[in-house]
Design a protein around this motif. Structure first.
Motif, mmCIF file in Angstrom:
data_model
loop_
_atom_site.group_PDB
_atom_site.id
_atom_site.type_symbol
_atom_site.label_atom_id
_atom_site.label_comp_id
_atom_site.label_asym_id
_atom_site.label_seq_id
_atom_site.Cartn_x
_atom_site.Cartn_y
_atom_site.Cartn_z
ATOM 1 N N CYS A 187 0.836 -1.206 0.000
ATOM 2 C CA CYS A 187 0.000 0.000 0.000
ATOM 3 C C CYS A 187 0.871 1.256 0.000
ATOM 4 O O CYS A 187 1.859 1.334 0.732
ATOM 5 C CB CYS A 187 -0.895 -0.015 1.246
ATOM 6 N N ASP A 188 0.473 2.237 -0.848
ATOM 7 C CA ASP A 188 1.211 3.505 -0.841
ATOM 8 C C ASP A 188 0.472 4.588 -0.051
ATOM 9 O O ASP A 188 0.942 5.735 0.036
ATOM 10 C CB ASP A 188 1.497 3.975 -2.268
ATOM 11 N N GLY A 222 -7.750 -1.490 4.118
ATOM 12 C CA GLY A 222 -6.564 -2.202 4.584
ATOM 13 C C GLY A 222 -5.622 -1.247 5.294
ATOM 14 O O GLY A 222 -5.466 -0.089 4.861
ATOM 15 N N TRP A 223 -4.996 -1.706 6.404
ATOM 16 C CA TRP A 223 -4.095 -0.873 7.198
ATOM 17 C C TRP A 223 -2.820 -1.643 7.546
ATOM 18 O O TRP A 223 -2.870 -2.822 7.906
ATOM 19 C CB TRP A 223 -4.742 -0.435 8.515
ATOM 20 N N ILE A 224 -1.704 -0.948 7.426
ATOM 21 C CA ILE A 224 -0.433 -1.468 7.924
ATOM 22 C C ILE A 224 -0.004 -0.563 9.070
ATOM 23 O O ILE A 224 0.189 0.648 8.880
ATOM 24 C CB ILE A 224 0.645 -1.470 6.820
ATOM 25 N N VAL A 225 0.101 -1.154 10.249
ATOM 26 C CA VAL A 225 0.584 -0.405 11.404
ATOM 27 C C VAL A 225 2.058 -0.770 11.579
ATOM 28 O O VAL A 225 2.401 -1.917 11.884
ATOM 29 C CB VAL A 225 -0.215 -0.754 12.669
ATOM 30 N N LEU A 226 2.910 0.222 11.326
ATOM 31 C CA LEU A 226 4.347 -0.004 11.364
ATOM 32 C C LEU A 226 4.884 0.071 12.797
ATOM 33 O O LEU A 226 4.257 0.702 13.672
ATOM 34 C CB LEU A 226 5.052 1.035 10.500
ATOM 35 N N PRO A 227 6.026 -0.567 13.051
ATOM 36 C CA PRO A 227 6.658 -0.390 14.359
ATOM 37 C C PRO A 227 6.888 1.106 14.619
ATOM 38 O O PRO A 227 7.363 1.830 13.752
ATOM 39 C CB PRO A 227 7.992 -1.145 14.210
ATOM 40 N N GLY A 228 6.519 1.546 15.769
ATOM 41 C CA GLY A 228 6.611 2.977 16.071
ATOM 42 C C GLY A 228 5.268 3.657 15.984
ATOM 43 O O GLY A 228 5.127 4.806 16.402
ATOM 44 N N GLN A 238 0.927 4.631 10.514
ATOM 45 C CA GLN A 238 -0.059 3.830 9.798
ATOM 46 C C GLN A 238 -0.108 4.223 8.322
ATOM 47 O O GLN A 238 0.002 5.398 7.976
ATOM 48 C CB GLN A 238 -1.457 3.993 10.407
ATOM 49 N N VAL A 239 -0.280 3.213 7.483
ATOM 50 C CA VAL A 239 -0.452 3.413 6.045
ATOM 51 C C VAL A 239 -1.633 2.552 5.616
ATOM 52 O O VAL A 239 -1.685 1.355 5.921
ATOM 53 C CB VAL A 239 0.811 3.005 5.255
ATOM 54 N N GLY A 240 -2.605 3.165 4.908
ATOM 55 C CA GLY A 240 -3.762 2.371 4.505
ATOM 56 C C GLY A 240 -4.595 3.036 3.427
ATOM 57 O O GLY A 240 -4.438 4.223 3.138
ATOM 58 N N ILE A 241 -5.473 2.243 2.845
ATOM 59 C CA ILE A 241 -6.405 2.720 1.812
ATOM 60 C C ILE A 241 -7.774 2.119 2.106
ATOM 61 O O ILE A 241 -7.892 0.938 2.464
ATOM 62 C CB ILE A 241 -5.935 2.307 0.401
ATOM 63 N N VAL A 242 -8.802 2.944 1.954
ATOM 64 C CA VAL A 242 -10.183 2.476 2.053
ATOM 65 C C VAL A 242 -10.836 2.643 0.687
ATOM 66 O O VAL A 242 -10.749 3.718 0.078
ATOM 67 C CB VAL A 242 -10.972 3.252 3.124
ATOM 68 N N PRO A 292 -10.677 4.337 -4.383
ATOM 69 C CA PRO A 292 -9.708 4.391 -3.283
ATOM 70 C C PRO A 292 -9.539 5.792 -2.703
ATOM 71 O O PRO A 292 -9.683 6.798 -3.392
ATOM 72 C CB PRO A 292 -8.413 3.934 -3.958
ATOM 73 N N SER A 293 -9.221 5.818 -1.427
ATOM 74 C CA SER A 293 -8.856 7.066 -0.755
ATOM 75 C C SER A 293 -7.988 6.702 0.448
ATOM 76 O O SER A 293 -7.995 5.554 0.909
ATOM 77 C CB SER A 293 -10.099 7.845 -0.299
ATOM 78 N N ALA A 294 -7.244 7.692 0.954
ATOM 79 C CA ALA A 294 -6.394 7.432 2.118
ATOM 80 C C ALA A 294 -7.249 7.012 3.305
ATOM 81 O O ALA A 294 -8.327 7.576 3.550
ATOM 82 C CB ALA A 294 -5.598 8.692 2.456
ATOM 83 N N ALA A 295 -6.782 6.018 4.024
ATOM 84 C CA ALA A 295 -7.569 5.478 5.142
ATOM 85 C C ALA A 295 -7.387 6.326 6.393
ATOM 86 O O ALA A 295 -6.271 6.790 6.684
ATOM 87 C CB ALA A 295 -7.135 4.049 5.421
ATOM 88 N N PRO A 296 -8.468 6.544 7.162
ATOM 89 C CA PRO A 296 -8.336 7.213 8.457
ATOM 90 C C PRO A 296 -7.623 6.283 9.438
ATOM 91 O O PRO A 296 -7.525 5.077 9.218
ATOM 92 C CB PRO A 296 -9.784 7.474 8.869
ATOM 93 N N ARG A 297 -7.132 6.832 10.519
ATOM 94 C CA ARG A 297 -6.413 6.026 11.502
ATOM 95 C C ARG A 297 -7.363 5.081 12.229
ATOM 96 O O ARG A 297 -8.524 5.415 12.485
ATOM 97 C CB ARG A 297 -5.710 6.930 12.527
#
Length: 223
Positions: free
Chosen positions: A100-101, A177-183, A186-190, A196-201
């Motif tokens: 995901c970008d 979809g969400w990727i929660v990175l160490p630290g 968050q990166v995700g798309i809904v 598509p649009s940027a996902a909220p936290r």
């Protein structure tokens, strides 16, 4: 009268000779080669057959290929060019990955993890991920829209990891979809009806997220 002595002696000698001849004929002492038995040949002693030593039982060969005992583990990280994120969820010999970008490009991929840790996952539109699990990380390349992205994803400790939420809200299909990175980054798309649009936290502790006023729950992804 004087001649009777020699004659008597002559007759006595002839009589003795006849007696000896008759005695030899009676006893049959003559020998013949046909009457001889050939010397008995000693038959060789039969050699005792050696006792066959039992062949050692061959131990069953270990399987060439045994599956490693893998529990559920997630990995998360950035691409080498820092434009996108990759997360992989592994359980046993199965894996699901998400690229995901955070704006519009994403791909869900799945496949198998081999005994040596190598994996080849595939997704829609020719997307693929080739990687290798070694220690606490996965190193590989994700190819999305025919563009390769090298990446390193490290073992994620909860709440880091991969999350997804799907629902139907007011007739619209929601897929996030969400990727929660160490630290905590968050990166995700809904996607709403595939837009598509940027996902909220999301709240990683509970998975709760609000999408355009609607409350949803994102859950950890398990293969």
């Amino acid at each position: 009268m004087k001649r009777s002595g020699p004659l008597y002696t002559l007759f006595a000698g002839l009589a003795l000779g006849l007696f000896v001849l008759s005695l030899n004929a009676t006893t049959g002492e003559g020998t013949s080669s046909y009457g001889k038995q050939p010397a008995a040949t000693a038959s060789p002693r039969a050699s005792a057959s050696p006792t066959a030593s039992p062949s050692p039982s061959s131990s069953p060969s270990p399987s060439a290929s045994k599956s490693r005992a893998r529990g559920k583990t997630s990995y998360a990280g950035r691409t080498d060019d820092d434009t996108s994120a990759v997360s992989i969820s592994v359980r046993g010999d199965k894996a699901i990955a998400y690229f995901c970008d955070g704006r519009s490009k994403e791909s869900w991929l799945k496949g198998k993890v081999e005994d040596d840790g190598t994996m080849r996952l595939t997704g829609r539109h020719g997307a693929k991920l080739d990687g290798r699990l070694s220690g606490d990380r996965v190193r590989g390349t994700a190819t999305v829209d025919e563009r390769p992205y090298g990446f390193t994803a490290k073992k994620a400790v909860k709440p880091s990891g991969l999350y997804r939420a799907t629902a139907e809200v007011r007739g619209a299909k929601i897929d996030g979809g969400w990727i929660v990175l160490p630290g905590g980054r968050q990166v995700g798309i809904v996607r709403r009806d595939d837009e598509p649009s940027a996902a909220p936290r999301i709240d990683p502790e509970t998975g709760r997220v609000t999408v355009e006023g609607d409350r949803l729950t994102a859950r950890p992804v398990v293969p």
